[in-house]
Design a protein around this motif. Structure first.
Motif, short mmCIF file in Angstrom:
data_model
loop_
_atom_site.label_atom_id
_atom_site.label_comp_id
_atom_site.label_asym_id
_atom_site.label_seq_id
_atom_site.Cartn_x
_atom_site.Cartn_y
_atom_site.Cartn_z
N ASP A 61 -58.73 20.60 -24.45
CA ASP A 61 -57.32 20.23 -24.32
C ASP A 61 -56.66 20.96 -23.15
O ASP A 61 -55.45 20.92 -22.98
N GLY A 62 -57.46 21.63 -22.31
CA GLY A 62 -56.93 22.36 -21.16
C GLY A 62 -56.57 23.80 -21.48
O GLY A 62 -56.34 24.60 -20.57
N GLU A 63 -56.51 24.16 -22.77
CA GLU A 63 -56.23 25.54 -23.16
C GLU A 63 -57.54 26.25 -23.43
O GLU A 63 -58.41 25.72 -24.14
N CYS A 64 -57.69 27.45 -22.87
CA CYS A 64 -58.93 28.20 -23.01
C CYS A 64 -58.66 29.57 -23.60
O CYS A 64 -57.59 30.15 -23.38
N LYS A 65 -59.65 30.08 -24.34
CA LYS A 65 -59.55 31.39 -24.95
C LYS A 65 -60.77 32.20 -24.57
O LYS A 65 -61.90 31.75 -24.76
N ASP A 66 -60.53 33.41 -24.03
CA ASP A 66 -61.63 34.29 -23.67
C ASP A 66 -62.06 35.11 -24.87
O ASP A 66 -61.26 35.40 -25.76
N GLU B 21 -67.85 25.57 -24.33
CA GLU B 21 -67.83 27.02 -24.15
C GLU B 21 -68.64 27.39 -22.92
O GLU B 21 -69.72 26.87 -22.68
N ILE B 22 -68.06 28.31 -22.14
CA ILE B 22 -68.74 28.88 -20.98
C ILE B 22 -69.34 30.20 -21.44
O ILE B 22 -68.64 31.04 -22.02
N TYR B 23 -70.63 30.39 -21.18
CA TYR B 23 -71.34 31.61 -21.57
C TYR B 23 -71.67 32.40 -20.31
O TYR B 23 -72.40 31.95 -19.45
N ARG B 24 -71.10 33.61 -20.24
CA ARG B 24 -71.26 34.46 -19.06
C ARG B 24 -72.18 35.64 -19.38
O ARG B 24 -72.59 35.83 -20.52
N GLU B 25 -72.42 36.44 -18.36
CA GLU B 25 -73.19 37.68 -18.53
C GLU B 25 -72.45 38.61 -19.51
O GLU B 25 -71.24 38.49 -19.71
N ASN B 26 -73.20 39.54 -20.07
CA ASN B 26 -72.65 40.55 -20.99
C ASN B 26 -71.99 39.95 -22.21
O ASN B 26 -71.03 40.50 -22.75
N ARG B 27 -72.48 38.77 -22.62
CA ARG B 27 -72.03 38.11 -23.86
C ARG B 27 -70.55 37.75 -23.85
O ARG B 27 -69.91 37.67 -24.89
N ARG B 28 -69.98 37.53 -22.68
CA ARG B 28 -68.58 37.09 -22.56
C ARG B 28 -68.54 35.57 -22.60
O ARG B 28 -69.44 34.90 -22.08
N VAL B 29 -67.49 35.02 -23.21
CA VAL B 29 -67.36 33.57 -23.36
C VAL B 29 -65.93 33.11 -23.10
O VAL B 29 -64.99 33.90 -23.18
N THR B 30 -65.80 31.82 -22.81
CA THR B 30 -64.50 31.16 -22.76
C THR B 30 -64.64 29.85 -23.52
O THR B 30 -65.52 29.04 -23.21
N TRP B 31 -63.80 29.64 -24.52
CA TRP B 31 -63.84 28.46 -25.39
C TRP B 31 -62.65 27.55 -25.12
O TRP B 31 -61.54 28.02 -24.85
N VAL C 80 -62.25 22.47 -18.01
CA VAL C 80 -60.98 22.69 -17.33
C VAL C 80 -60.07 23.60 -18.17
O VAL C 80 -59.83 23.33 -19.34
N CYS C 81 -59.59 24.68 -17.55
CA CYS C 81 -58.63 25.58 -18.16
C CYS C 81 -57.36 25.53 -17.31
O CYS C 81 -57.40 25.90 -16.14
N LEU C 82 -56.28 25.06 -17.89
CA LEU C 82 -55.05 24.85 -17.13
C LEU C 82 -54.23 26.11 -16.92
O LEU C 82 -53.34 26.13 -16.09
N GLY C 83 -54.48 27.15 -17.68
CA GLY C 83 -53.72 28.38 -17.52
C GLY C 83 -52.57 28.47 -18.49
O GLY C 83 -52.33 27.56 -19.28
N PRO C 84 -51.81 29.56 -18.42
CA PRO C 84 -50.71 29.77 -19.37
C PRO C 84 -49.57 28.79 -19.15
O PRO C 84 -49.33 28.33 -18.03
N LYS C 85 -48.88 28.47 -20.24
CA LYS C 85 -47.72 27.58 -20.16
C LYS C 85 -46.53 28.40 -19.66
O LYS C 85 -46.23 29.47 -20.16
N ILE C 86 -45.85 27.86 -18.66
CA ILE C 86 -44.72 28.55 -18.06
C ILE C 86 -43.52 27.60 -18.03
O ILE C 86 -43.67 26.41 -17.79
N GLY C 87 -42.35 28.13 -18.27
CA GLY C 87 -41.13 27.31 -18.19
C GLY C 87 -40.57 26.96 -19.54
O GLY C 87 -40.91 27.53 -20.55
#
Length: 132
Positions: A62-67, A48-58, A124-131
Motif C-alpha cells: 500500500d506504499g507504507e513500509c515498516k522497518d 518484504e525486503i531482506y537485508r544483511e544483518n537480519r534487517r527487513v522492510t515490510w 515501493v515505499c512512499l515515505g511518511p505522510k506530511i501535511g
C-alpha cells in the motif's frame, strides 16, 4: 497483481509436498538480498525486503513500509517491526514448489499459508505522510 506474481502464486499452491521447517541459517541464506512478494488464497498479501544483518522492510503493498529485524526462536523466524516493538510476529518457513511457504505461529489455530517468491520487482515505499 501482476500476471507474473499470479503465475508464481499458482505454481506455489500446486505443490502439495510437505517439507521440514527451515533453520535460521537456511532461511537467512535463502532470503538475504532478496525482495519476496507474499500471497494468500491466490491474492497478493505483501512484500518484504531482506537485508544483511537480519534487517527487513515490510509492506502490505500500500506504499507504507515498516522497518524491522528478524531472529530465530527454535524453528520459528520471528519479526519485530518499528511500530510494534514488543509484539514479535513468528512464522515457520518451508521450501515448496520453488518458493517459500510461511505459516503464522502466533495463533496455533491458524491454518493460513503465505507463499513467497522472489519476482525481481521493486517494493515501493512512499515515505511518511506530511501535511493536513
Amino acid at each position: 497483481m501482476t500476471l507474473r506474481i499470479a503465475l508464481i502464486l499458482c505454481a506455489a499452491m500446486a505443490a502439495p509436498v510437505a517439507a521440514e521447517p527451515m533453520s535460521a541459517a537456511e532461511f537467512e541464506a535463502y532470503v538475504t538480498g532478496k525482495t519476496l512478494f507474499y500471497g494468500r488464497d491466490g491474492r497478493s498479501y505483501g512484500a518484504e525486503i531482506y537485508r544483511e544483518n537480519r534487517r527487513v522492510t515490510w509492506s502490505f503493498l500500500d506504499g507504507e513500509c515498516k522497518d524491522g529485524y528478524w531472529y530465530n526462536e527454535g524453528r520459528n523466524i520471528c519479526f519485530v517491526y518499528e511500530d510494534r516493538p514488543g509484539d514479535p510476529q513468528c512464522w515457520s518457513f518451508e521450501q515448496q514448489g520453488g518458493g517459500l511457504v510461511a505459516t503464522f505461529e502466533n495463533d496455533p489455530a491458524s491454518t493460513e499459508l503465505y507463499e513467497a517468491q522472489d519476482v525481481g520487482e521493486e517494493m515501493v515505499c512512499l515515505g511518511p505522510k506530511i501535511g493536513v
